[in-house]
Design an enzyme around this catalytic site. Structure first.
Site, PDB file in Angstrom:
ATOM      1  CD  GLU A  22      26.731  67.782  14.676  1.00 10.71           C
ATOM      2  OE1 GLU A  22      27.651  67.430  13.903  1.00 10.71           O
ATOM      3  OE2 GLU A  22      26.702  68.869  15.283  1.00 10.71           O
ATOM      4  CE1 TYR A  54      14.754  96.322  15.418  1.00 11.40           C
ATOM      5  CE2 TYR A  54      16.207  98.145  14.889  1.00 11.40           C
ATOM      6  CZ  TYR A  54      15.117  97.647  15.571  1.00 11.40           C
ATOM      7  OH  TYR A  54      14.390  98.451  16.394  1.00 11.40           O
ATOM      8  CD  GLU A  74      34.046  76.551   9.139  1.00  8.00           C
ATOM      9  OE1 GLU A  74      33.035  75.865   9.373  1.00  8.00           O
ATOM     10  OE2 GLU A  74      35.120  76.385   9.745  1.00  8.00           O
ATOM     11  CE  LYS A  99      26.669  72.438  15.730  1.00  8.56           C
ATOM     12  NZ  LYS A  99      27.347  71.566  14.736  1.00  8.56           N
TER      13      LYS A  99
END
Ligand SMILES: Nc1nc2c(c(=O)[nH]1)N=C([C@H](O)[C@@H](O)CO)CN2
Length: 118
Positions: A22, A54, A74, A99
């Site tokens: 990853e 935005y 996290e 994810k």
């Protein structure tokens, strides 16, 4: 005050994950944000400088995820929350970071956090 600005399904390709493979490939992340903001002010002025823009927030969140290269969702979520509070003056936010594809049997996995007070 319960007004918010919403960003839903912001897609970002970034390095994230705990496994060696990853660290070598970008993966797709999806960001949902609910950001407390008093929308009466921009509504009265019709001026984007009074609004929580935005488009600017989306660009900043995307750039953060690309440069941060965290291992955990996290960690990424906490970093996004901090920058939104510190750089944009957002007092309260709810953030979901997904994810898709991380767990093949699931449509998506992710985390959700709330930070600050309205
Ligand atoms: N709570 C979490 N669990 C897991 C995370 C994460 O970021 N938060 N990450 C992984 C791996 O990177 C996984 O996405 C690889 O498929 C595993 N568990």
């Amino acid at each position: 005050m319960t007004d918010s600005v919403l960003i839903e399904g912001l897609a970002v390709e970034a390095i994230i994950g705990v496994y060696d493979w990853e660290r070598e490939v970008s993966q797709r992340l999806l960001v949902d944000l609910e950001l407390a903001w008093d929308n009466r002010v921009p509504a009265a002025s019709d001026d984007v400088s009074d609004a929580l823009d935005y488009a600017l927030v989306s660009e900043r969140v995307s750039a953060y995820l690309v440069q941060a290269r965290p291992q955990l969702l996290e960690t990424a979520a906490e970093g996004i929350a901090s920058l939104l509070q510190e750089e944009f003056g957002v007092r309260w936010l709810r953030l979901a970071l997904r994810k898709p594809g991380a767990v093949p049997a699931a449509a998506a996995v992710g985390v959700k956090i709330e930070r600050g007070s309205r």
